[in-house]
Design an enzyme around this catalytic site. Structure first.
Site, PDB file in Angstrom:
ATOM      1  N   GLU A  63       8.018   4.471  12.204  1.00 59.30           N
ATOM      2  CA  GLU A  63       8.975   4.652  13.414  1.00 59.30           C
ATOM      3  C   GLU A  63       9.416   5.862  13.287  1.00 59.30           C
ATOM      4  O   GLU A  63       9.501   6.562  12.476  1.00 59.30           O
ATOM      5  CB  GLU A  63       9.748   3.383  13.146  1.00 59.30           C
TER       6      GLU A  63
ATOM      7  N   HIS B 246      -6.148  -0.823  -0.141  1.00 59.60           N
ATOM      8  CA  HIS B 246      -6.692  -2.260   0.196  1.00 59.60           C
ATOM      9  C   HIS B 246      -8.056  -2.146  -0.050  1.00 59.60           C
ATOM     10  O   HIS B 246      -8.904  -1.565   0.724  1.00 59.60           O
ATOM     11  CB  HIS B 246      -6.686  -2.174   1.714  1.00 59.60           C
TER      12      HIS B 246
END
Ligand code: 8IG
Length: 271
Positions: free
Chosen positions: A192, A71
């Site tokens: 997760e 990013h």
């Protein structure tokens, strides 16, 4: 001073200030459309070309430095067809702990800069095995598991058709192979557990990630039309039995760059 300063006084006024500074620094008075890039999307925007100006996000009030590899902390102004496009090459994530106002400051700045549409992209995990890494999927709806809202006070914003069915139909005309799915935002920054992916599936999710939903809500609050496109960069936890890692995410983005760049290049002029 708390970590959520300087938004606390008036986040909308801060976005106005950022938009005014943006116009000064880019020399572009108004922008038409904003593009927020997720993990793996930078090569696609490079492929789009048309760069007019590029500034550091930290040159604008209210933005802080990018925290994620892949990013870049930059905002690029580009011309695509006759449109002035404002591309955020990075975003602030909820898991950075800077508060929800920091997460949506880019979208509010884009609205203040004149943008009537925002294209929110992300890299995410996919729950359908047919979505191999590098598959783009249109976001049809979301489930926001952060339990937070960027809106403060009794402003009961309608989220029906949050992800514009008009824009999704246009995208499927451009690329009939595009699938759709419900995006589930987890708070992150950990991925997760397999049991949580089981839950995401049970509640109607098809894509899992750590961004997008708060920005979409803020965009709708600002009256913008929202298009969401996920790039599936990995199968969600527990589906293949392999561990997840950020490097595979970046690699999937590089591999899909040409297709995503081509997709954006055909979608943006038609918005
Ligand atoms: I890229 O599998 C990317 N971002 N929560 N889960 C969550 N976020 C992601 C994933 C993923 N892949």
């Amino acid at each position: 001073m708390s970590s959520t300063e300087p938004y606390e006084s008036d986040p909308y006024a801060l976005a106005q200030e950022a938009a005014a500074r943006l116009a000064d620094l880019t020399g572009v008075e108004r922008h038409d459309l904003a593009l927020v890039l997720g993990s793996g999307w930078l090569p696609a925007v490079d492929a789009l070309g048309g760069a007019v100006a590029e500034i550091a996000t930290t040159d604008l009030p209210g933005f802080s430095a990018a925290a994620v590899a892949g990013h870049s902390g930059k905002i690029r102004s580009l011309k695509v067809g006759d449109k002035n496009v404002l591309a955020f090459l990075s975003r602030t994530h909820y898991y950075e702990g800077r508060g929800v106002a920091a997460v949506v400051h880019g979208v509010r700045t884009a609205a203040a800069a004149g943008c009537s549409t925002v294209v929110l992209t992300n890299g995410c995990g996919g729950l359908k095995e047919t979505w191999t890494p590098g598959t783009p999927v249109l976001i049809s709806d979301h489930i926001n598991l952060t339990g937070r809202s960027p809106i403060v006070g009794a402003n009961f914003v309608d989220l029906t058709d949050l992800y514009s069915s008009r824009l999704r139909a246009m995208c499927r005309e451009v690329d009939p192979t595009l699938d759709e799915g419900v995006y589930v935002q987890f708070p992150g920054p950990h991925y997760e557990t397999p049991a949580e992916i089981g839950m995401a599936r049970a509640i109607g999710g098809h894509l899992v990630g750590m961004s997008t939903t708060l920005e979409a809500i803020a965009a709708r609050e600002a009256g913008m039309e929202v298009l969401g496109i996920s790039l599936v960069t990995n199968l969600a936890a527990g589906i293949t039995g392999e561990p997840l890692n950020h490097e595979e995410v970046l690699e999937a983005g590089r591999a899909a760059a040409t297709r995503m760049g081509d997709l954006l290049g055909r979608i943006v002029p038609r918005i």
